[in-house]
Design a protein around this motif. Structure first.
Motif, PDB file in Angstrom:
ATOM      1  N   GLN A 107      41.389  25.269  28.187  1.00  0.00           N
ATOM      2  CA  GLN A 107      40.985  25.497  29.579  1.00  0.00           C
ATOM      3  C   GLN A 107      41.844  24.683  30.541  1.00  0.00           C
ATOM      4  OE1 GLN A 107      36.798  24.626  29.703  1.00  0.00           O
ATOM      5  NE2 GLN A 107      36.226  26.536  28.718  1.00  0.00           N
TER       6      GLN A 107
ATOM      7  N   SER B   3      35.339  31.787  40.191  1.00  0.00           N
ATOM      8  CA  SER B   3      34.569  31.337  39.029  1.00  0.00           C
ATOM      9  C   SER B   3      34.693  29.820  38.872  1.00  0.00           C
ATOM     10  CB  SER B   3      35.061  32.047  37.762  1.00  0.00           C
ATOM     11  OG  SER B   3      34.154  31.916  36.718  1.00  0.00           O
TER      12      SER B   3
ATOM     13  N   GLY C 118      33.006  27.516  36.135  1.00  0.00           N
ATOM     14  CA  GLY C 118      33.377  27.677  34.737  1.00  0.00           C
ATOM     15  C   GLY C 118      34.389  26.630  34.307  1.00  0.00           C
TER      16      GLY C 118
ATOM     17  N   LYS D  77      25.033  27.391  40.687  1.00  0.00           N
ATOM     18  CA  LYS D  77      26.401  26.977  40.370  1.00  0.00           C
ATOM     19  C   LYS D  77      27.030  26.174  41.500  1.00  0.00           C
ATOM     20  CE  LYS D  77      27.172  30.614  36.995  1.00  0.00           C
ATOM     21  NZ  LYS D  77      27.994  31.777  36.563  1.00  0.00           N
TER      22      LYS D  77
ATOM     23  N   GLY E  58      37.523  35.437  32.683  1.00  0.00           N
ATOM     24  CA  GLY E  58      37.858  34.537  31.591  1.00  0.00           C
ATOM     25  C   GLY E  58      39.356  34.374  31.420  1.00  0.00           C
TER      26      GLY E  58
END
Length: 291
Positions: free
Chosen positions: A187, A211, A214, A240, A291
């Motif tokens: 990541q 995002s 994440g 979040k 992702g």
């Protein structure tokens, strides 16, 4: 937080083609291997480990379903080759790419059967001979048998032991657990590559980070702050927002957007203005939504 700051420092100093680098040296023609002289005990352990051993692996025999992932005991692992080390795996990173590879949705997946897994963390068991053919400038860390290291692999990490190129390993920072080390590299390097090599983010720029709560998103926010850019974060829910502010309490809440498809353009413009953009525009967009 100290560990997180250390991680960001390593990411900022690492070239996009390498891993984070605590105290490496660069390979040059005629240079000797950058491996610490072993103690008598570690030399004995290394010698003992420089034979074929057996391990447990998790092998994919057929893609398309998680049921295609099979545990296999007694798999033979050869001694580490030139430029490699053998690592006893303590923790493995789980990423979207691992799931996609098992399901047959990841284009870079090897033909079956294969062992998934792109990152792990563990303890050095053996060190191979130096690799004289590494490109000049390759960063090779200093390690010894018994050291804890973080590893990125081209698949193969789902195992109790792996052979990995030493230049794709880095010492585990002091105070980090093996689990933290195993969850850092893929990541972190993805975010670094996106923002540094592709986005060429600079001090003073406004960066839209999708995002943001994440893994890649949080690293993206941290990298922006490390280089002096101002991030505008997008997330999917109010919960979040709290997660982002817990990690980055100094962020302006007006620069954190809970996505609303009906007025997203206006949300982004307002967030960029709150971040200091005179025209309500951003300079770089990092999109990790899928992702």
């Amino acid at each position: 937080r100290d560990a997180h700051r250390d991680a960001l420092s390593m990411l900022r100093s690492a070239p996009a083609s390498s891993l984070a680098r605590p105290t490496p040296r660069r390979v040059s023609p005629g240079a000797r291997s950058n491996v610490r002289a072993p103690t008598r005990a570690s030399a004995a352990a290394s010698t003992a480990a420089m034979t074929t051993t057996t391990r447990t692996i998790w092998r994919v025999n057929k893609t398309g379903a998680i049921s295609g992932l099979e545990r296999v005991d007694g798999d033979a692992l050869a001694p580490p080759g030139p430029g490699e080390i053998r690592v006893k795996v303590k923790a493995i990173g789980l990423n979207f790419a691992d799931v996609f590879s098992v399901l047959g949705l990841y284009g870079a997946t090897p033909d079956c059967p294969f062992v998934p897994g792109l990152e792990c963390c563990g303890v050095v068991e053996a060190i191979g001979e130096p690799d004289p053919h590494l490109p000049e400038g390759t960063i090779v860390p200093t390690v010894a048998v018994g050291d804890s290291v973080m590893v990125v692999t081209r698949f193969g990490a789902y195992a109790t032991a792996v052979n990995a190129p030493l230049h794709q390993c880095r010492p585990l920072p002091s105070g980090w657990t093996h689990e933290q080390g195993a969850a850092f590299l893929v990541q972190g390097l993805t975010a670094f590559y996106a923002l540094s090599a592709l986005g060429d983010v600079k001090k003073g720029q406004t960066v839209l980070v999708h995002s943001a709560a994440g893994g890649c998103g949080l690293f993206g926010l941290g990298i922006c702050k490390a280089v002096g850019a101002t991030p505008v974060a997008t997330v999917g829910s109010q919960t979040k927002v709290s997660a982002v502010l817990e990690r980055f309490p100094d962020m302006d809440p007006d620069t954190i957007i809970v996505r609303d498809r009906r007025r997203f353009r206006e949300q982004v413009a307002a967030g960029c203005v709150a971040a200091g953009s005179a025209d309500g525009a951003c300079d770089v967009v990092m999109d990790a939504v899928m992702g």
